[in-house]
Design a protein around this motif. Structure first.
Motif, PDB file in Angstrom:
ATOM      1  N   ASP A 118       3.185  -4.791  11.808  1.00  0.00           N
ATOM      2  CA  ASP A 118       3.536  -6.192  11.601  1.00  0.00           C
ATOM      3  C   ASP A 118       3.868  -6.370  10.116  1.00  0.00           C
ATOM      4  O   ASP A 118       3.698  -5.432   9.324  1.00  0.00           O
ATOM      5  N   PRO A 119       4.372  -7.537   9.706  1.00  0.00           N
ATOM      6  CA  PRO A 119       4.785  -7.727   8.307  1.00  0.00           C
ATOM      7  C   PRO A 119       3.679  -7.494   7.279  1.00  0.00           C
ATOM      8  O   PRO A 119       3.974  -7.246   6.108  1.00  0.00           O
ATOM      9  N   LYS A 120       2.416  -7.556   7.714  1.00  0.00           N
ATOM     10  CA  LYS A 120       1.303  -7.331   6.798  1.00  0.00           C
ATOM     11  C   LYS A 120       0.884  -5.860   6.716  1.00  0.00           C
ATOM     12  O   LYS A 120      -0.033  -5.510   5.984  1.00  0.00           O
ATOM     13  N   GLY A 121       1.550  -5.004   7.525  1.00  0.00           N
ATOM     14  CA  GLY A 121       1.259  -3.579   7.463  1.00  0.00           C
ATOM     15  C   GLY A 121       0.258  -3.090   8.493  1.00  0.00           C
ATOM     16  O   GLY A 121      -0.163  -1.923   8.460  1.00  0.00           O
ATOM     17  N   ASN A 122      -0.150  -3.945   9.426  1.00  0.00           N
ATOM     18  CA  ASN A 122      -1.061  -3.539  10.496  1.00  0.00           C
ATOM     19  C   ASN A 122      -0.277  -2.849  11.610  1.00  0.00           C
ATOM     20  O   ASN A 122       0.771  -3.355  12.039  1.00  0.00           O
ATOM     21  N   PHE A 123      -0.752  -1.691  12.055  1.00  0.00           N
ATOM     22  CA  PHE A 123      -0.035  -0.964  13.100  1.00  0.00           C
ATOM     23  C   PHE A 123       0.059  -1.804  14.372  1.00  0.00           C
ATOM     24  O   PHE A 123      -0.902  -2.493  14.762  1.00  0.00           O
ATOM     25  N   ILE A 124       1.217  -1.725  15.008  1.00  0.00           N
ATOM     26  CA  ILE A 124       1.448  -2.408  16.282  1.00  0.00           C
ATOM     27  C   ILE A 124       1.129  -1.445  17.406  1.00  0.00           C
ATOM     28  O   ILE A 124       1.641  -0.328  17.444  1.00  0.00           O
ATOM     29  N   ASP A 137       0.817  -1.209   0.000  1.00  0.00           N
ATOM     30  CA  ASP A 137       0.000   0.000   0.000  1.00  0.00           C
ATOM     31  C   ASP A 137       0.856   1.266   0.000  1.00  0.00           C
ATOM     32  O   ASP A 137       2.079   1.215   0.169  1.00  0.00           O
ATOM     33  N   ASP A 138       0.202   2.411  -0.141  1.00  0.00           N
ATOM     34  CA  ASP A 138       0.879   3.706  -0.090  1.00  0.00           C
ATOM     35  C   ASP A 138       1.537   3.925   1.271  1.00  0.00           C
ATOM     36  O   ASP A 138       1.115   3.374   2.285  1.00  0.00           O
ATOM     37  N   TYR A 139       2.578   4.761   1.280  1.00  0.00           N
ATOM     38  CA  TYR A 139       3.215   5.231   2.510  1.00  0.00           C
ATOM     39  C   TYR A 139       3.722   4.082   3.376  1.00  0.00           C
ATOM     40  O   TYR A 139       3.447   3.997   4.570  1.00  0.00           O
ATOM     41  N   CYS A 140       4.487   3.168   2.759  1.00  0.00           N
ATOM     42  CA  CYS A 140       5.071   2.045   3.490  1.00  0.00           C
ATOM     43  C   CYS A 140       6.595   2.098   3.438  1.00  0.00           C
ATOM     44  O   CYS A 140       7.173   2.539   2.447  1.00  0.00           O
ATOM     45  N   SER A 191       0.971   6.956   9.616  1.00  0.00           N
ATOM     46  CA  SER A 191      -0.358   7.119  10.195  1.00  0.00           C
ATOM     47  C   SER A 191      -0.782   8.573  10.050  1.00  0.00           C
ATOM     48  O   SER A 191      -0.173   9.467  10.652  1.00  0.00           O
ATOM     49  N   PHE A 192      -1.808   8.817   9.238  1.00  0.00           N
ATOM     50  CA  PHE A 192      -2.302  10.177   9.091  1.00  0.00           C
ATOM     51  C   PHE A 192      -3.036  10.629  10.355  1.00  0.00           C
ATOM     52  O   PHE A 192      -3.107  11.818  10.642  1.00  0.00           O
ATOM     53  N   GLU A 193      -3.537   9.684  11.102  1.00  0.00           N
ATOM     54  CA  GLU A 193      -4.211  10.023  12.356  1.00  0.00           C
ATOM     55  C   GLU A 193      -3.231  10.588  13.371  1.00  0.00           C
ATOM     56  O   GLU A 193      -3.498  11.595  14.036  1.00  0.00           O
ATOM     57  N   LYS A 194      -2.044   9.951  13.491  1.00  0.00           N
ATOM     58  CA  LYS A 194      -1.047  10.389  14.474  1.00  0.00           C
ATOM     59  C   LYS A 194       0.056  11.230  13.845  1.00  0.00           C
ATOM     60  O   LYS A 194       0.973  11.685  14.538  1.00  0.00           O
ATOM     61  N   GLN A 195      -0.020  11.411  12.511  1.00  0.00           N
ATOM     62  CA  GLN A 195       0.971  12.232  11.800  1.00  0.00           C
ATOM     63  C   GLN A 195       2.404  11.766  12.075  1.00  0.00           C
ATOM     64  O   GLN A 195       3.299  12.558  12.371  1.00  0.00           O
ATOM     65  N   ALA A 196       2.599  10.442  11.956  1.00  0.00           N
ATOM     66  CA  ALA A 196       3.918   9.876  12.237  1.00  0.00           C
ATOM     67  C   ALA A 196       4.050   8.526  11.535  1.00  0.00           C
ATOM     68  O   ALA A 196       3.051   7.876  11.210  1.00  0.00           O
TER      69      ALA A 196
END
Length: 207
Positions: A199-205, A172-175, A189-194
């Motif tokens: 995890d390896p699948k791109g899910n935030f930890i 996905d974008d921004y990886c 993360s556009f929500e946290k601006q950081a």
């Protein structure tokens, strides 16, 4: 000496830019303004479309494969506006490779939409028919040294690929991705601006 070096470098760049206009203009499928191509090792301009301000560094191999064994192909290599490629790129295409605007590719990178299968063990790999899947690299990406982009890869916008990575699949974008095989390490993360770890699948930890 420094002044002489700068002058010679300026003349050298002007020469290659003039060559892009006067020579490659008639050979490329399309070539935009202000392109600069420095002494390629192998290039098949009839398969290549360049946008404006494209830079291709020394010893580039950018090859459209039109025939392999008895099978014919119609390769399309598209480098959009502002793409920059450093020395020793190895790009081979039999179907489609497109690189988005302002993406920067470092030295010694390989990009291919071709796979050499080993379906028949009685025939050497290089003598078997190739398989293809298009490759798309989004705009504003950075691909670091010695990385390999495999057939069928889709890389979103604003992605960074770490050095020595082997990239295959959809990202996905921004990886930020790296490794062999490459996995997602961070995502913006556009929500946290950081940029946050994933995890390896791109899910935030959760931290």
């Amino acid at each position: 000496m420094l002044l002489i070096y700068k002058l010679l470098n300026f003349i050298n760049i002007k020469w290659y830019r003039l060559k892009a206009i006067a020579w490659y203009y008639f050979l490329f499928k399309k070539i935009g303004k202000y392109c600069l191509i420095l002494k390629p090792t192998l290039i098949t301009p009839e398969s290549i479309s360049l946008g404006n301000n494209v830079f291709i560094g020394w010893k580039a191999r950018i090859e459209g494969v039109r025939k392999y064994n008895l099978k014919e192909f119609s390769p399309r290599i598209i480098l959009n506006d502002g793409v920059s490629i450093q020395q020793n790129i190895h790009l081979t295409c039999a179907e489609l490779i497109e690189i988005g605007k302002n993406t920067a590719i470092a030295a010694n990178v390989t990009i291919t939409d071709i796979h050499h299968p080993y379906d028949d063990i009685n025939i050497p790999i290089e003598q078997q028919d190739i398989k293809t899947k298009p490759v798309f690299i989004g705009e504003n990406c950075k691909i670091y040294n010695n990385s390999v982009i495999m057939q069928g890869t889709f890389l979103g916008r604003h992605c960074t690929v770490g050095a020595n990575s082997v990239v295959s699949g959809k990202f996905d974008d921004y990886c930020v991705i790296a490794g062999s095989p490459a996995v997602v390490l961070k995502r913006y993360s556009f929500e946290k601006q950081a940029w946050l770890k994933t995890d390896p699948k791109g899910n935030f930890i959760e931290l």
